[in-house]
Design an enzyme around this catalytic site. Structure first.
Site, PDB file in Angstrom:
ATOM      1  N   ARG A 142      79.327 105.138 174.277  1.00 19.59           N
ATOM      2  CA  ARG A 142      79.745 105.199 175.524  1.00 19.59           C
ATOM      3  C   ARG A 142      81.131 104.339 175.303  1.00 19.59           C
ATOM      4  NH1 ARG A 142      75.329 103.454 179.919  1.00 19.59           N
ATOM      5  NH2 ARG A 142      74.978 101.728 178.575  1.00 19.59           N
ATOM      6  N   ASP A 161      84.896 102.819 176.294  1.00 30.30           N
ATOM      7  CA  ASP A 161      85.452 102.028 177.287  1.00 30.30           C
ATOM      8  C   ASP A 161      86.712 102.487 177.991  1.00 30.30           C
ATOM      9  OD1 ASP A 161      83.539 100.067 176.835  1.00 30.30           O
ATOM     10  OD2 ASP A 161      84.723  98.660 175.798  1.00 30.30           O
ATOM     11  N   TYR A 200      85.037 105.181 163.726  1.00 32.37           N
ATOM     12  CA  TYR A 200      86.064 105.083 164.548  1.00 32.37           C
ATOM     13  C   TYR A 200      87.324 104.859 163.719  1.00 32.37           C
ATOM     14  CZ  TYR A 200      83.221 104.230 168.916  1.00 32.37           C
ATOM     15  OH  TYR A 200      82.465 104.331 170.034  1.00 32.37           O
ATOM     16  N   ARG A 229      87.193  96.915 168.395  1.00 31.10           N
ATOM     17  CA  ARG A 229      88.463  96.141 168.699  1.00 31.10           C
ATOM     18  C   ARG A 229      88.492  94.701 168.230  1.00 31.10           C
ATOM     19  NH1 ARG A 229      89.694  96.682 174.532  1.00 31.10           N
ATOM     20  NH2 ARG A 229      87.684  97.420 175.051  1.00 31.10           N
TER      21      ARG A 229
END
Length: 272
Positions: free
Chosen positions: A52, A54, A115, A201
Site C-alpha cells: 500500500r 503512500d 523498490y 524513504r
C-alpha cells in the site's frame, strides 16, 4: 467466486496513496470504481494489493487481486483488461488481468517487494521532476554502498519506520544498492520480504546522510535493532520512490506462503 490477478502501474503524483480514504482520490478507489463500471456490477469489488504505497509514491509493478462471481473467467479477464485500458485516466494503467492460480493472495503470498528511489545531486531534467528527488551535496556512491551492506539481513527496523499500533517492524532486507545512471541521476534499489511505513524513504535518507558526509557509517550501522524511531533520519520525498516489482513463489507454494505470512504478520502494515 474466481480470483483475478491484476498488474498495475501508476503515477502517484495526484493520488493520496493506494488505500481508500473518504473524500480523497486514491489508486484503490479509482480502480474499484472503474472495474464496477466497465463490468456493470451492482457493487464495487474489493481490490487488495501487495504494497500500500503512500501519497505521491509511484508504481510500475504493483500487484493486486479481486474476486468476481462471473461466468467464463478467462473471457472476463480478457474483457476486464481491455476495457480498463480504454477507460482509466492516463495516470493509472492495468498492465494485465489474469485468472489467479489457487492460493494466490497479492499481499500475503508475496515473498519480496523491490523498490527504486531516484534522486539527483546535480541538474534535474524538467521531464524527470515528478519522479526524481533533489539533494544538496555530492553523493559518494562508494560510501553509500559500503553503508548499505551494514543494513542487510533480518533486523528490527523500528528506527526507519513510523510506528503503527500492533504492527511489527521486523523485516529481512535482502538487497540494497546504489548506482549512477547514464543521465547522472542516482538510483537506489532495495528489496525485502516486506516494508513497514516510510521504511524505504528513511533507508534512503540515512544513506544520503552518509553519502554526503554528514554522518559516518558507524552511525547508520548502529540504528537497526534499536527498537525505536530515530528522529535524526530524514524521510525522503515521496515522488522519488517507485514500486518496481513484487515476487511470488511457484504456484504450488502460494497457499503455504499466504498462510505463513498471515500467521507472522497479521497486524503488519506493508507500505512505504
Amino acid at each position: 467466486m474466481t480470483r483475478y490477478r491484476v498488474d498495475i502501474a501508476y503515477d502517484g503524483t495526484d493520488f493520496h496513496g493506494w488505500a481508500m480514504q473518504p473524500g480523497l482520490r486514491t489508486v484503490q478507489e479509482e480502480l474499484e470504481t472503474w472495474v464496477a463500471r466497465v463490468m456493470r456490477l451492482p457493487y464495487r469489488p474489493l481490490l487488495l494489493c501487495a504494497g500500500r504505497t503512500d501519497a505521491g509514491v509511484h508504481a510500475r509493478g504493483q500487484v493486486a487481486h479481486l474476486d468476481l462471481d462471473l461466468p467464463e473467467p478467462q473471457l472476463v479477464a480478457e474483457k476486464l483488461a481491455h476495457k480498463l485500458r480504454i477507460a482509466l485516466p492516463q495516470d493509472v494503467a492495468v498492465r494485465s488481468v489474469t485468472v489467479a492460480p489457487p492460493g494466490f493472495d497479492a499481499r500475503f503470498a508475496a515473498i519480496w517487494r523491490r523498490y527504486a528511489y531516484r534522486l539527483t545531486d546535480g541538474y534535474v531534467d524538467p521531464l524527470d521532476r515528478l519522479d526524481t528527488a533533489v539533494i544538496r551535496g555530492r553523493l559518494d556512491l562508494d560510501l553509500v554502498n559500503e553503508a548499505a551492506q551494514t543494513l542487510l539481513g533480518l533486523h528490527d527496523f523500528a528506527a526507519f519506520c513510523r510506528s503503527r499500533p500492533g504492527a511489527t517492524t521486523i523485516r529481512k532486507l535482502e538487497w540494497l544498492h546504489a548506482e549512477r545512471l547514464p543521465d547522472g541521476r542516482v538510483e537506489i534499489g532495495v528489496r525485502a520480504d516486506a516494508f513497514c511505513h516510510s521504511m524505504v524513504r528513511s533507508l534512503v535518507g540515512g544513506l544520503v546522510e552518509v553519502g554526503t558526509g554528514h554522518r559516518d557509517i558507524d552511525w547508520l550501522a548502529a540504528l537497526p535493532d534499536t527498537n525505536q524511531r530515530c528522529g535524526e533520519i530524514r524521510v525522503m520525498a515521496a515522488h522519488g520512490l517507485v514500486l518496481e516489482e513484487v515476487g511470488y513463489p511457484p504456484d504450488d507454494q502460494l497457499a503455504n506462503r499466504a498462510r505463513e505470512s498471515r500467521a507472522m504478520r497479521s497486524m503488519t502494515e506493508e507500505c512505504s
